[in-house]
Design a protein around this motif. Structure first.
Motif, mmCIF file in Angstrom:
data_model
loop_
_atom_site.group_PDB
_atom_site.id
_atom_site.type_symbol
_atom_site.label_atom_id
_atom_site.label_comp_id
_atom_site.label_asym_id
_atom_site.label_seq_id
_atom_site.Cartn_x
_atom_site.Cartn_y
_atom_site.Cartn_z
ATOM 1 N N VAL A 77 0.832 -1.202 0.000
ATOM 2 C CA VAL A 77 0.000 0.000 0.000
ATOM 3 C C VAL A 77 0.871 1.259 0.000
ATOM 4 O O VAL A 77 0.530 2.268 -0.638
ATOM 5 C CB VAL A 77 -0.963 0.002 1.207
ATOM 6 C CG1 VAL A 77 -1.839 1.251 1.192
ATOM 7 C CG2 VAL A 77 -1.848 -1.237 1.172
ATOM 8 N N GLY A 78 2.016 1.198 0.698
ATOM 9 C CA GLY A 78 2.916 2.352 0.701
ATOM 10 C C GLY A 78 3.463 2.648 -0.688
ATOM 11 O O GLY A 78 3.588 3.810 -1.091
ATOM 12 N N THR A 82 2.900 6.104 -2.831
ATOM 13 C CA THR A 82 3.953 6.903 -3.461
ATOM 14 C C THR A 82 3.714 7.051 -4.956
ATOM 15 O O THR A 82 3.893 8.139 -5.524
ATOM 16 C CB THR A 82 5.322 6.234 -3.220
ATOM 17 O OG1 THR A 82 5.537 6.108 -1.807
ATOM 18 C CG2 THR A 82 6.436 7.051 -3.837
ATOM 19 N N ARG A 83 3.295 5.963 -5.588
ATOM 20 C CA ARG A 83 3.068 5.998 -7.037
ATOM 21 C C ARG A 83 1.894 6.889 -7.391
ATOM 22 O O ARG A 83 1.934 7.643 -8.353
ATOM 23 C CB ARG A 83 2.826 4.579 -7.541
ATOM 24 C CG ARG A 83 2.711 4.463 -9.051
ATOM 25 C CD ARG A 83 2.707 3.025 -9.521
ATOM 26 N NE ARG A 83 1.610 2.262 -8.961
ATOM 27 C CZ ARG A 83 1.716 1.310 -8.053
ATOM 28 N NH1 ARG A 83 2.913 1.012 -7.565
ATOM 29 N NH2 ARG A 83 0.667 0.658 -7.594
ATOM 30 N N ARG A 84 0.839 6.808 -6.595
ATOM 31 C CA ARG A 84 -0.362 7.594 -6.892
ATOM 32 C C ARG A 84 -0.373 8.945 -6.190
ATOM 33 O O ARG A 84 -1.260 9.767 -6.470
ATOM 34 C CB ARG A 84 -1.617 6.815 -6.451
ATOM 35 C CG ARG A 84 -1.795 5.461 -7.103
ATOM 36 C CD ARG A 84 -1.874 5.553 -8.593
ATOM 37 N NE ARG A 84 -2.299 4.302 -9.204
ATOM 38 C CZ ARG A 84 -2.159 4.016 -10.489
ATOM 39 N NH1 ARG A 84 -1.577 4.897 -11.290
ATOM 40 N NH2 ARG A 84 -2.578 2.862 -10.977
ATOM 41 N N LEU A 89 -4.075 6.339 0.882
ATOM 42 C CA LEU A 89 -3.254 5.131 0.790
ATOM 43 C C LEU A 89 -2.062 5.212 1.730
ATOM 44 O O LEU A 89 -1.659 4.195 2.326
ATOM 45 C CB LEU A 89 -2.786 4.941 -0.654
ATOM 46 C CG LEU A 89 -3.866 4.553 -1.670
ATOM 47 C CD1 LEU A 89 -3.276 4.460 -3.067
ATOM 48 C CD2 LEU A 89 -4.520 3.230 -1.278
ATOM 49 N N LEU A 90 -1.489 6.400 1.889
ATOM 50 C CA LEU A 90 -0.377 6.559 2.825
ATOM 51 C C LEU A 90 -0.821 6.214 4.247
ATOM 52 O O LEU A 90 -0.130 5.476 4.970
ATOM 53 C CB LEU A 90 0.133 7.996 2.760
ATOM 54 C CG LEU A 90 1.164 8.394 3.838
ATOM 55 C CD1 LEU A 90 2.436 7.592 3.674
ATOM 56 C CD2 LEU A 90 1.447 9.888 3.769
ATOM 57 N N LEU A 91 -1.973 6.721 4.652
ATOM 58 C CA LEU A 91 -2.459 6.452 6.011
ATOM 59 C C LEU A 91 -2.826 4.985 6.194
ATOM 60 O O LEU A 91 -2.577 4.403 7.262
ATOM 61 C CB LEU A 91 -3.665 7.351 6.300
ATOM 62 C CG LEU A 91 -3.355 8.862 6.389
ATOM 63 C CD1 LEU A 91 -4.639 9.670 6.457
ATOM 64 C CD2 LEU A 91 -2.481 9.159 7.611
ATOM 65 N N VAL A 92 -3.417 4.369 5.169
ATOM 66 C CA VAL A 92 -3.748 2.938 5.274
ATOM 67 C C VAL A 92 -2.473 2.111 5.398
ATOM 68 O O VAL A 92 -2.419 1.124 6.153
ATOM 69 C CB VAL A 92 -4.587 2.508 4.055
ATOM 70 C CG1 VAL A 92 -4.765 0.992 4.036
ATOM 71 C CG2 VAL A 92 -5.952 3.183 4.081
ATOM 72 N N SER A 93 -1.432 2.499 4.648
ATOM 73 C CA SER A 93 -0.171 1.766 4.775
ATOM 74 C C SER A 93 0.387 1.883 6.190
ATOM 75 O O SER A 93 0.937 0.916 6.744
ATOM 76 C CB SER A 93 0.841 2.293 3.755
ATOM 77 O OG SER A 93 1.296 3.597 4.098
ATOM 78 N N ALA A 289 -10.314 12.257 -5.792
ATOM 79 C CA ALA A 289 -9.492 13.051 -6.701
ATOM 80 C C ALA A 289 -8.417 12.190 -7.346
ATOM 81 O O ALA A 289 -8.109 12.342 -8.531
ATOM 82 C CB ALA A 289 -8.859 14.216 -5.945
ATOM 83 N N THR A 290 -7.846 11.264 -6.575
ATOM 84 C CA THR A 290 -6.831 10.369 -7.136
ATOM 85 C C THR A 290 -7.444 9.431 -8.160
ATOM 86 O O THR A 290 -6.848 9.163 -9.208
ATOM 87 C CB THR A 290 -6.180 9.563 -6.003
ATOM 88 O OG1 THR A 290 -5.647 10.461 -5.031
ATOM 89 C CG2 THR A 290 -5.078 8.677 -6.540
ATOM 90 N N VAL A 291 -8.628 8.905 -7.855
ATOM 91 C CA VAL A 291 -9.297 8.005 -8.802
ATOM 92 C C VAL A 291 -9.578 8.730 -10.118
ATOM 93 O O VAL A 291 -9.377 8.186 -11.209
ATOM 94 C CB VAL A 291 -10.603 7.462 -8.190
ATOM 95 C CG1 VAL A 291 -11.396 6.672 -9.220
ATOM 96 C CG2 VAL A 291 -10.288 6.581 -6.984
ATOM 97 N N ARG A 292 -10.027 9.987 -10.022
ATOM 98 C CA ARG A 292 -10.267 10.749 -11.255
ATOM 99 C C ARG A 292 -8.963 10.992 -12.015
ATOM 100 O O ARG A 292 -8.931 10.943 -13.250
ATOM 101 C CB ARG A 292 -10.950 12.073 -10.928
ATOM 102 C CG ARG A 292 -12.407 11.921 -10.531
ATOM 103 C CD ARG A 292 -13.101 13.270 -10.556
ATOM 104 N NE ARG A 292 -12.583 14.168 -9.542
ATOM 105 C CZ ARG A 292 -13.064 14.262 -8.305
ATOM 106 N NH1 ARG A 292 -14.088 13.513 -7.937
ATOM 107 N NH2 ARG A 292 -12.545 15.110 -7.438
ATOM 108 N N ARG A 293 -7.894 11.243 -11.275
ATOM 109 C CA ARG A 293 -6.606 11.464 -11.932
ATOM 110 C C ARG A 293 -6.117 10.193 -12.619
ATOM 111 O O ARG A 293 -5.590 10.235 -13.731
ATOM 112 C CB ARG A 293 -5.590 11.941 -10.894
ATOM 113 C CG ARG A 293 -4.285 12.437 -11.497
ATOM 114 C CD ARG A 293 -3.414 13.109 -10.459
ATOM 115 N NE ARG A 293 -2.982 12.215 -9.404
ATOM 116 C CZ ARG A 293 -3.374 12.290 -8.134
ATOM 117 N NH1 ARG A 293 -4.211 13.231 -7.761
ATOM 118 N NH2 ARG A 293 -2.931 11.430 -7.234
ATOM 119 N N ILE A 294 -6.318 9.052 -11.960
ATOM 120 C CA ILE A 294 -5.936 7.767 -12.570
ATOM 121 C C ILE A 294 -6.756 7.516 -13.823
ATOM 122 O O ILE A 294 -6.230 7.096 -14.863
ATOM 123 C CB ILE A 294 -6.123 6.627 -11.545
ATOM 124 C CG1 ILE A 294 -5.158 6.797 -10.376
ATOM 125 C CG2 ILE A 294 -5.928 5.271 -12.207
ATOM 126 C CD1 ILE A 294 -5.428 5.859 -9.220
#
Length: 683
Positions: A77-78, A82-84, A89-93, A289-294
């Motif tokens: 997840v980390g 970093t990739r996204r 995701l940072l907090l979940v990691s 926002a990340t999902v839209r960017r992806i």
């Protein structure tokens, strides 16, 4: 700043995916309720079920295994965070890494591993670690806005370093014997951390609920597993509250921890096997926002692929793997996924090409409107069609042959064939009334649909060409024998050609030449025609410029109507301006020809029956009624060079008209006298 997730939630009623449908929801609820039921059974019968089983090696191996699973999940997840560049995701990691660190320290604190006996750190290490992870889990489930997410990402290294410092400090304090109370035996009566357990359980419950809301808007197996894991961790906190150590209820606590993280790991494994790549394993967990960017990146990749395929199709070069290989490396796709993307790009390129060609056909149909010249029609159609079909050429027949693409074709070439292959193109005939009128050269299509569209394009252009030429004939013949307004009305609504009419308020204008009979007696017929044509050539534009409709030429006289058939708001004023302009134009002609007769004009306003009058075999557009008759009588009484108007017309003109009263006039066929005026000017 309002969050993206919140805005997404308020967009409408969320979609209910299969995982949240009623039957599956019941199964899910039972799955989560079973551990609590087991805990209740253990506590309700402590002597029969909640037995004691103290086996430190089993505990150590179980906890260290769970810690290892957490380390793997945290690192995965980390890397995705970093990739996204995603704060959630940072907090979940960090949730998984915090759990892994405290589980490992709890396992190392197992009696007989490092310390010879139980310790205070062994009792409270796992609840404290779960509570730290619960805080991170709750924060990760919040709908973070752009500013908050950016703040979290900016402190990513600080958060990781802080977690390492906490873990190192806790391990040093709990594993070095005699250093702190954490390495000493627990106090009599056991550790009192009930408050911490209930706080952690509440935080996990909130995190699970918030993540479930995200799942309802964005269904995902990974989100389901994360929600389940948070719920199980919350239950583990509750189970951990009921001590002492080594009882079955205590072991159930560890079992719930194992299930929670193994559930997430198994979901990640299944998704990896299904997709063949770890590239997007945790994308569904990310912020909106990340999902839209992806999604935008994927759209760009597909656009790049489609553009490449389209360029290859236009150049005719063979398809190769460079673009697919580049995209596969960019998005870490395996060969199967790259092949699927390649096929999807080809399908999308074909679909867009088909849509472009259908759009070009529709535009050609819209451009082929009545009144557009042949050259303008073909030039506009060719420009539009080339955008969709490529290098298209059109040639028109000249001396029985048509040249297109450097080759000449005659009517015999198209007998018995629909298309003629010509290099990398095909040639379709353009016909007008079944005769060869031109040819259309279109590049050869890749599919049968392309061939059908090219044939449809040829048919559409043939119809447009025929319409343009028929309209040109109509302009030359039909329109010159009647008013343009009447012709346009009949073209728009052929039903108006039926016999009959309707009662309309209009203004009628009669004009003729005073002294025409005398003039005709003393000159040759050719001079009569020349004189009439000169006068009418000057008078007709005056009527048409003011919106009038000329319905009759009778010798030297003409009848024009205003407000019929085309509606006019100020028809009396338009008729008056036309009459004055006619007299001005006629005076210029008469000034150069002293022997010519002079125009006189009569104008009147009123109700009249307007429509088609005659027989089924021959009919004409005309107006009948007292208003028209009065206009004719006023014209017969007018002096040469003057415009005489009736009282109704005078009233509608208003104060802007300069008139000279003629007084009451007795007109033929009228029992009562009629007020009349000579119109000399109009503002």
């Amino acid at each position: 700043m309002p969050s993206n997730d919140h805005a997404e939630a308020s967009a409408g009623e969320p979609y209910l995916p299969p995982a949240t449908q009623p039957v599956r929801a019941v199964v899910w609820a039972l799955h989560l309720a079973a551990p609590l039921l087991g805990l209740w059974l253990l506590l309700s019968n402590p002597e029969r079920l909640n037995i004691r089983w103290e086996h430190p090696p089993s505990h150590f191996l179980l906890v260290v295994a769970v810690a290892g699973v957490n380390v793997g999940l945290g690192l995965l997840v980390g890397r995705a965070a970093t990739r996204r560049q995603d704060a959630r995701l940072l907090l979940v990691s960090l949730v998984f890494l915090a759990g892994a660190g405290f589980f490992l320290l709890h396992g190392l604190a197992t009696p007989t591993v490092i310390l010879p006996r139980g310790s205070h750190g062994f009792d409270i290490g796992q609840p404290v670690g779960l509570t730290v992870a619960a805080v991170l889990a709750f924060v990760s489930s919040l709908p973070l806005g752009e500013r908050a997410a950016a703040a979290v990402l900016a402190r990513a290294d600080l958060l990781r370093a802080g977690l390492v410092v906490v873990l190192v400090g806790w391990g040093w304090a709990s594993l070095v014997e005699g250093l702190t109370p954490l390495s000493a035996p627990p106090p009599p009566g056991g550790a009192t951390i009930g408050f911490v357990s209930w706080v952690g359980a509440a935080l996990y419950a909130l995190a699970a609920a918030l993540m479930f809301r995200v799942h309802r808007r964005r269904p995902s197996a990974m989100l389901v597993s994360l929600v389940t894991a948070y719920a199980l961790l919350g239950e583990a906190m509750i189970a951990g509250f009921f001590r002492p150590n080594w009882l079955m209820s205590w072991w159930e606590w560890h079992l719930l921890l194992t299930l929670a993280f193994v559930f997430v790991a198994y979901s990640a494994y299944v998704q990896f096997r299904h997709e063949g790549s770890s590239q997007g394993l945790f994308d569904s967990v990310a912020l909106a926002a990340t999902v839209r960017r992806i999604q935008a990146r994927y759209d760009e990749a597909l656009e790049e692929l489609v553009g490449h395929l389209r360029r290859m199709g236009e150049s005719g070069s063979p398809s190769g793997p460079p673009v697919a290989t580049r995209l596969a490396g960019k998005f870490r796709l395996n060969e199967g996924q790259a092949a699927v993307l390649d096929r999807a790009g080809r399908a999308l390129a074909a679909e867009r090409e088909l849509s472009a060609r259908l759009g070009a056909l529709a535009d050609v149909g819209r451009r082929a409107r009545v009144g557009l010249g042949e050259e303008d029609l073909l030039a506009g159609a060719l420009q539009r069609v080339r955008q969709a079909y490529g290098e298209v050429r059109i040639g028109l027949v000249s001396d029985g042959e048509v040249t297109v693409g450097g080759r000449r074709f005659g009517a015999d070439d198209f007998k018995g064939v629909e298309v003629i292959p010509f290099g990398g193109s095909v040639v379709h005939a353009l016909t007008v009334k079944g005769k060869l009128a031109g040819a259309l050269e279109v590049p050869v299509g890749a599919t049968p649909q392309d061939e059908a569209l090219a044939a449809t394009l040829a048919s559409q252009l043939s119809i447009a060409l025929e319409n343009a030429r028929l309209y040109r004939e109509l302009e030359t013949l039909f329109r010159q024998y009647m008013s343009p307004d009447v012709a346009a009305s009949l073209l728009a609504d052929p039903g108006q050609a039926a016999l009959g009419g309707s009662l309309v308020e209009l203004t009628a204008l009669f004009a003729d030449l005073k002294g025409f009979t005398t003039f005709s007696e003393r000159v040759a017929p050719g001079e009569i025609v020349e004189m009439l044509n000169r006068y009418h050539a000057a008078a007709v534009p005056c009527v048409l410029r003011n919106g009038g409709t000329i319905v009759q030429f009778v010798g030297d006289a003409l009848l024009a109507l205003f407000n019929a058939p085309a509606a006019q708001e100020r028809h009396a004023a338009q008729a008056a301006r036309a009459g004055l302009a006619m007299q001005e134009a006629a005076e210029e002609i008469a000034a150069g020809n002293p022997g010519y007769p002079r125009f006189r004009v009569g104008i009147n306003t009123g109700l009249a029956l307007v429509g088609n009058i005659g027989a089924p075999e021959l009919r004409g557009f005309n107006a009948m009624g007292d208003a028209v008759n009065v206009a004719a009588r006023l014209e017969s009484l007018a002096e040469p060079g003057t415009v005489v108007i009736g009282a109704t017309t005078r009233d509608q003109l208003g104060p802007g008209a300069t008139v000279r009263p003629l007084g009451p006039l007795v007109l033929k066929g009228k029992e009562q006298s009629v007020e009349a005026f000579v119109l000399t000017a109009l503002d």
